[in-house]
Design an enzyme around this catalytic site. Sequence first.
Site, PDB file in Angstrom:
ATOM      1  N   ASP A 165     -79.159  54.030  53.494  1.00  0.00           N
ATOM      2  CA  ASP A 165     -78.185  52.623  53.809  1.00  0.00           C
ATOM      3  C   ASP A 165     -78.752  51.534  53.359  1.00  0.00           C
ATOM      4  OD1 ASP A 165     -77.573  55.009  55.865  1.00  0.00           O
ATOM      5  OD2 ASP A 165     -75.810  53.662  55.599  1.00  0.00           O
TER       6      ASP A 165
HETATM    7  O1  MRU Z   1     -73.369  56.109  60.247  1.00  0.00           O
HETATM    8  P1  MRU Z   1     -73.044  56.595  58.759  1.00  0.00           P
HETATM    9  O2  MRU Z   1     -72.393  58.162  58.958  1.00  0.00           O
HETATM   10  O3  MRU Z   1     -72.464  55.814  57.974  1.00  0.00           O
HETATM   11  O4  MRU Z   1     -74.505  56.964  58.156  1.00  0.00           O
HETATM   12  C1  MRU Z   1     -74.204  57.634  56.856  1.00  0.00           C
HETATM   13  C2  MRU Z   1     -75.792  57.757  56.327  1.00  0.00           C
HETATM   14  O5  MRU Z   1     -76.805  57.385  57.102  1.00  0.00           O
HETATM   15  C3  MRU Z   1     -75.943  58.134  54.922  1.00  0.00           C
HETATM   16  O6  MRU Z   1     -77.219  59.006  54.757  1.00  0.00           O
HETATM   17  C4  MRU Z   1     -75.860  56.858  54.055  1.00  0.00           C
HETATM   18  O7  MRU Z   1     -75.052  56.128  54.244  1.00  0.00           O
HETATM   19  C5  MRU Z   1     -75.839  57.177  52.526  1.00  0.00           C
HETATM   20  S1  MRU Z   1     -74.281  58.023  52.223  1.00  0.00           S
HETATM   21  C6  MRU Z   1     -74.340  58.488  50.693  1.00  0.00           C
END
Ligand code: MRU
Length: 365
Positions: free
Chosen positions: A252
């Site tokens: 993220d």
């Molecule tokens: O809370 P989320 O579902 O948005 O978290 C998603 C993640 O942590 C993913 O690993 C990250 O965003 C990468 S998606 C290509």
Amino acid sequence: MLLEAIKYDKEERKLEILDQTQLPWATHYIEVKNVEDGWNVIKKMQVRGAPAIAIVGCLSLVVEIVHHWGGYKEKETFFQYIEIKLYYLVTARPTAVNMQIAAEKLTKLAKHMCDNETYDLLYMKCRMIHEIEEMLNNDVEANKTIGAFGATEIKRFTGVSKKGTIRILTHCNTGCLATAGYGTALGVIRSLHVSRELEHVYCTETRPYNQGARLTAYELVHDKIPATLICDDMVAAVLKTKKITAVVVGADRITANGDTGNKIGTYQIAILAKYHNVPFYVAAPTTSIDMDIPNGHDIIIEERPEKEITHMNEERIAAEGIKCWNPAFDVTPASLITAIITEVGIFKPHELEVVKKIRADAQVE
Ligand code: MRU
């Protein structure tokens, strides 16, 4: 056919997103008609995953611009409008950096056009729309490159050369549902599967939101990729007994020193991978790299409602009266990361300065 999390009709300028809170039980698309709708679907996690958040946020601005086409009288007011809306979208979910980087890039471009007499208001509007619409194609292309780079790197680093013998462990959902298509960490897995190098994938359920059980499992079954779902507390046992070749996860926000914010639980998997001598890869587009933050201490970690822990499918499973702590992300220190796989190359965490230079050069051109 790949799953489509974001449906965008360029001729109609119509945006729809697959409601991920209803998966895998129902396939229901929601129309996003303006920025407020965009903010809401991101906040409620009807669309999620760092790249998808940025794309849907920015496309929600496009549909709003188109609906109010004649409503902007001057370049200056259009610029102010763009800036306010983009930074509003950044507030929906604070940890993923992709929306923030998109907001910075688009605001800078809008400011440049606003201050330069060569461009009129019509050009400014069309150019903003074009830049945002390009994000969809760019993301899929980046993911395919990440997939190919990652597959090659895993074979090179581990020396596993016999076809159909690679075993990957992944966490959360990083596939078509988290991006414009193909996926990042799941893109690496797809690439290994297509080239018949993959034997098996283990995916964690990813409590409390269950992105692994609901979304990754759904994608893997859909693509007929051989896979097994495990509970988050089985990772050590899997690493000990299942001959895992490599762990691959998404990101993220990757900071300048390579520390990586990703779904809660990533950090403990990285520690376990180190203990079991299994390489740990982060696969992410360069739009997930935040060179303005020196290290992971400064990543803002989103905290989500207690109900995500206390309830399952609206039914309370936790004892009444218990307190809960629900951080949506954690930070994996760079020292636990073997390499970061991006669309411009594979880097050791301490080599990310190169990405900054590549980005700066791309802006000059
Ligand atoms: O809370 P989320 O579902 O948005 O978290 C998603 C993640 O942590 C993913 O690993 C990250 O965003 C990468 S998606 C290509």
